[in-house]
Design a protein around this motif. Structure first.
Motif, PDB file in Angstrom:
ATOM      1  N   GLN A 175      79.120  53.929  41.339  1.00 60.47           N
ATOM      2  CA  GLN A 175      80.305  54.298  40.563  1.00 60.47           C
ATOM      3  C   GLN A 175      81.182  53.079  40.309  1.00 60.47           C
ATOM      4  OE1 GLN A 175      82.703  57.378  42.382  1.00 60.47           O
ATOM      5  NE2 GLN A 175      83.404  58.104  40.397  1.00 60.47           N
ATOM      6  N   LYS A 176      81.370  52.248  41.326  1.00 56.68           N
ATOM      7  CA  LYS A 176      82.175  51.031  41.171  1.00 56.68           C
ATOM      8  C   LYS A 176      81.545  50.089  40.143  1.00 56.68           C
ATOM      9  CE  LYS A 176      83.857  51.065  45.956  1.00 56.68           C
ATOM     10  NZ  LYS A 176      83.722  50.404  47.280  1.00 56.68           N
ATOM     11  N   ALA A 177      80.220  50.072  40.096  1.00 57.73           N
ATOM     12  CA  ALA A 177      79.507  49.179  39.178  1.00 57.73           C
ATOM     13  C   ALA A 177      79.351  49.777  37.783  1.00 57.73           C
ATOM     14  CB  ALA A 177      78.127  48.845  39.758  1.00 57.73           C
ATOM     15  N   GLY A 178      79.865  50.985  37.583  1.00 55.44           N
ATOM     16  CA  GLY A 178      79.778  51.624  36.280  1.00 55.44           C
ATOM     17  C   GLY A 178      78.431  52.224  35.967  1.00 55.44           C
ATOM     18  N   ARG A 179      77.627  52.474  36.986  1.00 55.33           N
ATOM     19  CA  ARG A 179      76.283  53.020  36.761  1.00 55.33           C
ATOM     20  C   ARG A 179      76.229  54.540  36.922  1.00 55.33           C
ATOM     21  NH1 ARG A 179      72.263  50.118  40.532  1.00 55.33           N
ATOM     22  NH2 ARG A 179      70.742  51.246  39.269  1.00 55.33           N
ATOM     23  N   LEU A 180      77.320  55.130  37.376  1.00 56.91           N
ATOM     24  CA  LEU A 180      77.441  56.588  37.410  1.00 56.91           C
ATOM     25  C   LEU A 180      78.110  57.007  36.102  1.00 56.91           C
ATOM     26  CD1 LEU A 180      77.234  59.278  39.012  1.00 56.91           C
ATOM     27  CD2 LEU A 180      79.514  58.801  39.881  1.00 56.91           C
ATOM     28  N   LYS A 181      77.321  57.533  35.181  1.00 61.17           N
ATOM     29  CA  LYS A 181      77.815  57.779  33.823  1.00 61.17           C
ATOM     30  C   LYS A 181      78.172  59.237  33.638  1.00 61.17           C
ATOM     31  CE  LYS A 181      74.767  54.096  32.226  1.00 61.17           C
ATOM     32  NZ  LYS A 181      73.522  53.785  31.499  1.00 61.17           N
ATOM     33  N   ARG A 182      79.383  59.468  33.125  1.00 58.72           N
ATOM     34  CA  ARG A 182      79.868  60.827  32.885  1.00 58.72           C
ATOM     35  C   ARG A 182      80.289  60.968  31.431  1.00 58.72           C
ATOM     36  NH1 ARG A 182      84.272  59.801  36.908  1.00 58.72           N
ATOM     37  NH2 ARG A 182      83.512  57.710  36.422  1.00 58.72           N
ATOM     38  N   THR A 183      79.795  62.004  30.789  1.00 60.42           N
ATOM     39  CA  THR A 183      80.149  62.275  29.406  1.00 60.42           C
ATOM     40  C   THR A 183      80.879  63.611  29.352  1.00 60.42           C
ATOM     41  OG1 THR A 183      78.194  61.080  28.641  1.00 60.42           O
ATOM     42  CG2 THR A 183      79.269  62.532  27.060  1.00 60.42           C
ATOM     43  N   TYR A 184      82.010  63.627  28.652  1.00 67.23           N
ATOM     44  CA  TYR A 184      82.862  64.806  28.581  1.00 67.23           C
ATOM     45  C   TYR A 184      82.923  65.328  27.153  1.00 67.23           C
ATOM     46  CZ  TYR A 184      84.801  63.544  33.186  1.00 67.23           C
ATOM     47  OH  TYR A 184      84.963  63.254  34.515  1.00 67.23           O
TER      48      TYR A 184
END
Length: 299
Positions: free
Chosen positions: A160-169
Motif C-alpha cells: 500500500q505504501k508503494a502504491g501497489r494496492l490499487k483501488r478503483t471507486y
C-alpha cells in the motif's frame, strides 16, 4: 488454530547467508523476529531449533513459527451480516455495506466490520485478531482487504505504501465535469477547526486522484476514480475541491438528494498476493441505493 508458519527450502543462491539476512529479504521485520524469539515462536532448520546466526546450507528446510495472536479484549465479536467476496488462509476480501464503520470508535464501540469479522473468525475456529489493510468511511461501501495474520498485514501494508494496492471507486458527483478524464494532484491536511474534516492545503500531504467520466446526466455525473495515494477522505475532498462534491456528502458540500449517504463505492481492488505470488483482482457491483440514484438521474 495451528500457529502461523512459513517454510522455505534453501537454494544454492542462499547458501552461506545468515538466517537473519535471509529473513530480512523475505520482509520479516526486526519487530517480528523479536516477537518470534520472546513471545512463543521459533526458527527451525530441518526441525531443529536455531538462532538467526545460523548459516544456511543448500537443501535445508527453514521453518519460521510465529507466536500466537490474541484479539484485543476491547473488540467484541458480533453476529452481523458479512459479505465475503474472497477468502484463503491468508486474506479476506469483504464487500462492506454502507452505514457501517470499518472499526469501532469510542462513540460507537459496536456494529463495525471489525466486530463482525471477529465473530466470523471465532465461529470458524480462527483464534486471531482483525487486521484491516485498508479502511472505508462509514458511509462508503465496497471492497476492503483484510489480512489474517500480522505478518501478512505487514507485507500488504508495504504494498500500500508503494502504491501497489490499487483501488478503483465509482461515485456520483454534482454537476457536469468539463473534462472526460484527468488527475487531481492537491495536498490534503486536517482542517484547523475540525478533528474530522480535511481540506486541500499547501502544508498537507501529497494526494493524487485520477478520474474518468462514465456517464453525464442533467444535474450530475457518474465517475470512476482511482487512488494513487490514500489520504483520509481523499476522493471526497478532491472532487469537492474542483467544484463537484459527491451527491449525499454534506460534509464536503454535497446535497442529500435521493440518497442518504455519499454516493461513493470501492468497486475494484487489485493487489499482489504475497503468498501465491500473483496479481489478484476483485470486483463489487454498485449497491442498490447508488443504482437507484443513477436510474433517477436518467429521468
Amino acid at each position: 488454530m495451528d500457529a502461523f508458519t512459513l517454510e522455505w527450502k534453501v537454494s544454492s543462491q542462499d547458501t552461506g547467508k545468515l538466517v537473519r539476512e535471509f529473513l530480512k529479504e523475505q520482509s520479516i521485520s526486526k519487530t517480528a523476529l523479536t516477537d518470534i524469539k520472546f513471545a512463543g515462536g521459533g526458527i527451525f532448520i530441518n526441525g531443529r531449533s536455531v538462532t538467526v546466526r545460523h548459516r544456511l546450507i543448500e537443501g535445508e528446510v527453514l521453518k519460521v513459527v510465529f507466536p500466537p495472536e490474541k484479539p484485543s479484549l476491547e473488540l467484541k465479536p458480533e453476529n452481523l451480516p458479512l459479505q465475503i467476496v474472497y477468502e484463503d488462509p491468508y486474506v479476506l476480501v469483504v464487500n462492506k455495506a454502507p452505514y457501517q464503520q470499518s472499526i469501532p470508535s469510542r462513540e460507537s464501540p459496536t456494529g463495525s466490520l471489525a466486530n463482525a469479522l471477529l465473530y466470523y473468525y471465532q465461529s470458524t475456529g480462527l483464534d486471531v485478531t482483525v487486521h484491516l489493510v485498508n479502511r472505508l468511511d462509514r458511509d462508503t461501501s465496497g471492497l476492503l482487504l483484510v489480512a489474517k495474520h500480522r505478518h501478512i498485514h505487514h507485507l500488504l501494508s508495504e504494498q500500500q505504501k508503494a502504491g501497489r494496492l490499487k483501488r478503483t471507486y465509482e461515485a456520483v458527483v454534482h454537476g457536469g465535469l468539463e473534462m472526460d478524464s484527468g488527475t487531481i494532484d492537491a495536498p490534503i491536511g486536517r482542517k484547523d477547526d475540525s478533528i474530522i474534516e480535511r481540506e486541500v492545503r499547501e502544508d498537507g500531504q501529497r494526494a493524487v486522484t485520477h478520474f474518468k467520466v462514465i456517464e453525464k446526466f442533467r444535474n450530475c455525473t457518474h465517475v470512476q476514480l482511482q487512488l494513487e495515494t490514500g489520504r483520509t477522505h481523499q476522493i471526497r475532498v478532491h472532487v469537492s475541491h474542483i467544484g463537484h462534491p459527491i451527491v449525499g456528502d454534506d460534509l464536503y458540500g454535497g446535497l442529500l438528494v435521493e440518497i442518504g449517504r455519499q454516493a461513493l463505492h470501492c468497486q475494484e481492488l487489485c493487489f499482489w498476493h504475497p503468498m501465491y505470488q500473483k496479481e489478484v483482482v476483485f470486483y463489487a457491483e454498485l449497491p442498490e441505493d447508488m443504482r437507484e440514484l443513477l436510474e433517477k438521474a436518467t429521468l
